[in-house]
Design an enzyme around this catalytic site. Structure first.
Site, mmCIF file in Angstrom:
data_model
loop_
_atom_site.group_PDB
_atom_site.id
_atom_site.type_symbol
_atom_site.label_atom_id
_atom_site.label_comp_id
_atom_site.label_asym_id
_atom_site.label_seq_id
_atom_site.Cartn_x
_atom_site.Cartn_y
_atom_site.Cartn_z
ATOM 1 N N ASP A 91 -7.976 8.307 0.397
ATOM 2 C CA ASP A 91 -8.463 7.206 1.237
ATOM 3 C C ASP A 91 -8.230 7.474 2.726
ATOM 4 O O ASP A 91 -8.738 6.749 3.577
ATOM 5 C CB ASP A 91 -7.801 5.878 0.846
ATOM 6 N N THR B 35 -9.085 0.489 -9.404
ATOM 7 C CA THR B 35 -8.471 -0.668 -8.863
ATOM 8 C C THR B 35 -8.652 -1.834 -9.818
ATOM 9 O O THR B 35 -9.537 -1.825 -10.642
ATOM 10 C CB THR B 35 -9.175 -0.964 -7.526
ATOM 11 N N SER C 12 -7.713 1.034 3.500
ATOM 12 C CA SER C 12 -8.210 0.507 2.229
ATOM 13 C C SER C 12 -9.429 -0.378 2.470
ATOM 14 O O SER C 12 -9.684 -0.821 3.588
ATOM 15 C CB SER C 12 -7.102 -0.322 1.580
ATOM 16 N N SER C 13 -10.168 -0.621 1.400
ATOM 17 C CA SER C 13 -11.252 -1.609 1.450
ATOM 18 C C SER C 13 -10.905 -2.848 0.632
ATOM 19 O O SER C 13 -11.742 -3.756 0.482
ATOM 20 C CB SER C 13 -12.548 -1.015 0.885
ATOM 21 N N THR D 261 -4.106 -0.848 -7.205
ATOM 22 C CA THR D 261 -4.902 0.327 -7.551
ATOM 23 C C THR D 261 -4.102 1.608 -7.664
ATOM 24 O O THR D 261 -3.022 1.741 -7.083
ATOM 25 C CB THR D 261 -6.006 0.529 -6.488
ATOM 26 N N ARG E 170 0.844 -1.185 0.000
ATOM 27 C CA ARG E 170 0.000 0.000 0.000
ATOM 28 C C ARG E 170 0.889 1.249 0.000
ATOM 29 O O ARG E 170 1.960 1.249 0.603
ATOM 30 C CB ARG E 170 -0.843 -0.036 1.272
ATOM 31 N N GLY F 118 -13.649 -1.550 -6.752
ATOM 32 C CA GLY F 118 -14.969 -1.000 -6.431
ATOM 33 C C GLY F 118 -14.999 -0.144 -5.180
ATOM 34 O O GLY F 118 -16.076 0.134 -4.651
ATOM 35 N N GLY F 119 -13.811 0.279 -4.679
ATOM 36 C CA GLY F 119 -13.787 1.171 -3.517
ATOM 37 C C GLY F 119 -14.525 0.559 -2.347
ATOM 38 O O GLY F 119 -14.314 -0.607 -1.993
ATOM 39 N N ASN G 26 -6.269 4.054 -6.997
ATOM 40 C CA ASN G 26 -7.471 4.567 -6.357
ATOM 41 C C ASN G 26 -8.477 4.942 -7.437
ATOM 42 O O ASN G 26 -9.187 4.089 -7.928
ATOM 43 C CB ASN G 26 -7.200 5.725 -5.403
HETATM 44 O O1 DON Z 1 -8.024 1.060 -1.270
HETATM 45 C C1 DON Z 1 -9.203 1.298 -1.512
HETATM 46 O O2 DON Z 1 -10.115 0.872 -0.832
HETATM 47 C C2 DON Z 1 -9.544 2.135 -2.735
HETATM 48 N N1 DON Z 1 -8.455 3.003 -3.041
HETATM 49 C C3 DON Z 1 -9.890 1.225 -3.861
HETATM 50 C C4 DON Z 1 -10.306 1.982 -5.104
HETATM 51 C C5 DON Z 1 -11.061 1.178 -6.079
HETATM 52 O O3 DON Z 1 -11.411 0.052 -5.854
HETATM 53 C C6 DON Z 1 -11.397 1.859 -7.361
HETATM 54 N N2 DON Z 1 -12.188 1.027 -8.215
HETATM 55 N N3 DON Z 1 -13.294 1.220 -8.612
#
Ligand code: DON
Length: 564
Positions: free
Chosen positions: A417, A375, A446-447, A393, A102, A467-468, A395
């Site tokens: 984030d 991501t 992060s998720s 990712t 990360r 998918g954040g 992000n």
């Molecule tokens: O680490 C995270 O949770 C986010 N930066 C992930 C971003 C992400 O999945 C973008 N995709 N749609």
């Protein structure tokens, strides 16, 4: 409390919108089933690169390194060398380990760096341009994975990406559309002309060459991480930062270190679930959600029926409330991981779920666990039984929209984030507080939820998604689809999804995820529902009882299955 059903369109960050409409999943093997080894990624060219490595005798980690570098070229909005991620590895002898690469906050970062003079968080600054950038972790992470577990020479694994960047590759329709949507941002935030902005409108089938990126990757091939974190590449990154008012220095780059971490582990029915510990919240959230379903008969309740959706949503609002209060980088703040995963705590936390009525999120605070202390995702299994689940990712799509001048790669906007101010939502509507406040050197929460499932030590499933904020709930649904609803891997991935994240207090659903009759009942129970764009792009592999591998490539994107 009752609410009316609002069939609104949920506003999601622009970068999630182009996740695409469902089409047929791609597979170069019949029925998405392989006898020996399998690769599922977000791009057919990256899948091809991974399969070639496996056929040549490389293991799953070799293939993961090659796929990651290939994605940095062919999937420039998410694949990266300017971002970071997490990798869960299960070795053929049954050991599960996880790697955290990360990004970190630069040493010049400060808690209030995104606040204006009135103390209000400015999302433009945390989401776009040079200040949004965290210190990239991917190149160091891939080296660490390869040092410990790789078998083919690193140069062999990077070369396909160099060739793709140097010779060019054709854009898919989705990729062309994404790039067109990002052009204004890329022109605004990058300080030098770059390969992405050489056209004002890209079309499907256009060939794009990334010669500067090819040269940068060549330096990594020849010098390892030193070819990125020091020397010419570092000079170019720092020059880009200075031109654009960013914070990253040579010292930040030189100091970046990936970390091997113990996985979080829990059980669901007779399965062992292995996931990512903080600084990702993904593993903990997934285990909390699964624990909430352990005490009910999901199979009889039925797929996407009222009582199933209700229970899943109620668990989700509680788990995300815990995320906001308790989770952050455990190297910097106390995260009560064991407390949050204590079966007694999880049982108590879910105890006030009313089976007939939604609990408004406003009535749900964080639990009190014991203080014991855009991501892309790809899944790979090799012929020996080594497996890799890797989510990586920038992000947002195209990250900070900053291409490093002369080096040809995109930088992340991962600083968003962090919790930029207590209660200020990030691009995914996630809120947080003290635990996820910005601090120099700290990793942002992060998720991401790369996950490996085993049964008595045998490999069962490898999965994950972008998918954040929706990542943990997508992984959750795909798992239930296979384990409780008897779907094939592909059916489980393709099935429409829904999501709740505590705040905003509404169920977000893909069109058709819940029938209109069931939606009406859920509204009567006090839930709000909004239809939104596609959720996630899950790429997954399941080991069938006879040992063959069954792939699931998300039809929401260009995702593809390969294997032999
Ligand atoms: O680490 C995270 O949770 C986010 N930066 C992930 C971003 C992400 O999945 C973008 N995709 N749609």
């Amino acid at each position: 409390m009752k609410r009316t059903c609002s069939i609104l369109t949920w506003t999601v960050p622009l970068w999630c919108m182009a996740c695409g409409r469902a089409g047929a999943p791609r597979s170069d093997i019949d029925d998405g089933i392989a006898e020996h080894a399998m690769v599922v990624t977000a791009h057919p060219l990256a899948t091809e690169v991974g399969v070639a490595v496996l056929r040549e005798g490389g293991n799953a980690v070799d293939a993961a390194v090659a796929v990651h570098y290939a994605l940095a070229v062919v999937l420039p909005w998410a694949g990266n060398i300017g971002g970071g991620g997490f990798m869960v590895v299960r070795t053929a002898n049954g050991k599960v380990i996880t790697l955290d690469f990360r990004e970190t906050a630069p040493m010049r970062a400060s808690r209030d760096m995104f606040l204006d003079s009135a103390g209000v968080a400015n999302p433009r600054l945390s989401q776009f341009g040079h200040l949004a950038v965290g210190v990239p972790g991917s190149v160091a992470g891939l080296q660490a994975a390869h040092d410990s577990l790789g078998s083919l020479p690193m140069a062999r694994l990077i070369q396909p990406a160099i060739d793709l960047a140097a010779m060019g590759f054709g854009l898919t329709a989705r990729e062309a559309q994404r790039l067109n949507e990002a052009l204004v941002g890329l022109r605004t935030h990058s300080t030098r002309p770059n390969a992405f902005t050489t056209k004002s409108h890209w079309r499907a089938g256009d060939s794009i060459r990334l010669p500067e990126l090819a040269v940068t990757l060549g330096r990594v091939r020849d010098s390892g991480p030193a070819g990125f974190y020091t020397g010419r590449t570092a000079d170019l990154i720092v020059a880009e930062m200075e031109r654009g008012g960013g914070a990253i220095t040579k010292a930040d780059l030189a100091a970046y270190t990936p970390v091997w971490r113990a996985p979080v582990h829990g059980r669901y029915r007779d399965l062992d679930i292995h996931g990512m510990a903080p600084p990702s919240s993904g593993g903990i959230i997934l285990l909390q959600l699964l624990a909430a379903m352990e005490t009910v008969d999901v199979r009889t309740m039925g797929w996407q029926r009222v009582s199933t959706v209700h229970r899943m949503v109620e668990a989700e609002r509680r788990a995300y409330a815990d995320r906001a209060a308790h989770m952050g980088d455990a190297d910097h703040v106390r995260v009560p991981v064991a407390g949050l995963l204590d079966p007694m705590y999880m049982r108590e936390r879910m105890q006030d779920i009313d089976e007939q009525e939604a609990t408004p999120s406003a009535a749900i605070g964080a639990g009190v666990p014991d203080e014991q202390e855009e991501t892309t995702h790809f899944s790979i299994v090799d012929a020996q039984g080594n497996a890799v689940a890797c989510t990586t990712t920038l992000n947002g799509s195209y990250g900070a929209h900053v291409v490093v001048g002369g080096a040809g790669f995109l930088l992340n906007n991962e600083m968003d984030d962090f919790s930029t101010a207590p209660g200020a939502p990030n691009a995914y509507g996630l809120v947080g507080g003290e635990a996820n406040a910005i601090a120099p050197g700290k990793r942002m929460l992060s998720s991401m939820t790369p996950t490996i499932v085993t049964h008595h030590g045998d490999l069962v499933m490898v999965l994950g998604t972008p998918g954040g904020s929706t990542i943990p709930t997508s992984v959750f649904q795909v798992l239930l689809n296979v384990v409780d609803h008897d779907m094939t891997m592909q059916e489980a991935v393709s099935a429409p999804r829904f999501h709740h994240q505590w705040l905003r207090d509404v169920i977000q659903e893909e069109a058709g995820a819940i029938t209109s009759t069931d939606s009406a009942t859920l509204v009567r129970m006090g839930h709000g529902l909004v239809v939104r764009e596609p959720i996630g792009r899950v790429d997954a592999i399941r080991v069938l009882p006879d040992g063959r591998l069954q792939g699931g490539a998300d039809p929401r994107g260009d995702d593809s299955i390969g294997g032999y």
